[in-house]
Scaffold this motif. Structure first.
Motif, short mmCIF file in Angstrom:
data_model
loop_
_atom_site.label_atom_id
_atom_site.label_comp_id
_atom_site.label_asym_id
_atom_site.label_seq_id
_atom_site.Cartn_x
_atom_site.Cartn_y
_atom_site.Cartn_z
N GLY A 42 0.75 -1.13 0.06
CA GLY A 42 -0.05 0.00 -0.04
C GLY A 42 0.58 1.24 -0.02
N LYS A 43 2.24 1.24 -0.14
CA LYS A 43 3.10 2.40 -0.09
C LYS A 43 3.82 2.35 -1.17
N GLU A 44 4.39 3.79 -1.58
CA GLU A 44 5.25 3.97 -2.71
C GLU A 44 6.51 3.22 -2.32
N ARG A 45 7.50 2.64 -3.59
CA ARG A 45 8.63 2.19 -3.39
C ARG A 45 9.51 3.43 -2.87
N THR A 78 28.52 -7.35 -6.49
CA THR A 78 27.63 -7.90 -5.47
C THR A 78 27.40 -6.40 -4.48
N VAL A 79 26.34 -6.08 -4.26
CA VAL A 79 25.82 -4.95 -3.28
C VAL A 79 25.10 -5.49 -2.31
N LEU A 80 25.59 -5.28 -0.85
CA LEU A 80 25.05 -5.48 0.34
C LEU A 80 24.19 -4.69 1.14
N LEU A 81 23.36 -4.85 1.97
CA LEU A 81 22.71 -4.07 2.90
C LEU A 81 22.53 -4.75 4.15
N GLN A 82 23.39 -4.35 5.04
CA GLN A 82 23.25 -4.88 6.44
C GLN A 82 22.10 -4.15 7.04
N MET A 83 21.16 -4.82 7.85
CA MET A 83 20.34 -4.25 8.57
C MET A 83 20.28 -4.64 9.94
N ASN A 84 20.53 -3.69 10.76
CA ASN A 84 20.39 -4.07 12.23
C ASN A 84 19.14 -3.26 12.86
N SER A 85 18.78 -3.85 14.16
CA SER A 85 17.75 -3.12 15.04
C SER A 85 16.54 -3.07 14.19
N LEU A 86 16.48 -4.01 13.42
CA LEU A 86 15.16 -3.97 12.59
C LEU A 86 13.99 -3.64 13.44
N LYS A 87 13.01 -2.92 12.94
CA LYS A 87 11.69 -2.39 13.35
C LYS A 87 10.58 -2.91 12.54
N PRO A 88 9.41 -3.27 13.10
CA PRO A 88 8.10 -3.60 12.29
C PRO A 88 8.13 -2.70 11.01
N GLU A 89 8.28 -1.50 11.08
CA GLU A 89 8.15 -0.68 10.09
C GLU A 89 9.12 -0.77 8.87
#
Length: 114
Positions: A42-45, A78-89
């Protein structure tokens, strides 16, 4: 032709971490800046982060600053995305994109829920 294949998504609890990977082919990877985007239902990219050709400069959306880190390996395309402290949003389908190309990959789903 340009191909982008994202992987690494999954289900994680709030506060957890994930590392997304994007394998690129069909173009000279080291010549282009790369970005990660995400799209929630329901949201835009929206743009999450980007990185210059050599990896020397990065930018982040305010909502992920201090929690996400974008990096690249030009030897492995390759490109990476490290995601920490993830939130529901942060839950969304995550996509990578090469600058100046219109191609999108299939995306990888990130779900943040307890």
């Amino acid at each position: 032709q340009v191909q982008l294949v994202e992987s690494g998504g999954g289900l994680v609890q709030p506060g957890g971490s994930l590392r997304l990977s994007c394998a690129a082919s069909g173009f000279t990877f080291s010549s282009y800046a790369m970005s990660w985007y995400r799209q929630a239902p329901g949201k835009e990219r929206e743009l999450v982060a980007d990185i210059t050709r050599g990896g020397g400069s990065t930018n982040y959306a305010d909502s992920v600053k201090g929690r996400f880190t974008i990096s690249r390996d030009n030897a492995k395309n390759t490109v990476l995305l490290q995601m920490n402290s993830l939130k529901p949003e942060d839950a969304a389908v995550y996509y990578c994109k090469a600058s100046r190309f219109r191609t999108w990959g299939q995306g990888t789903q990130v779900t943040v829920s307890s």
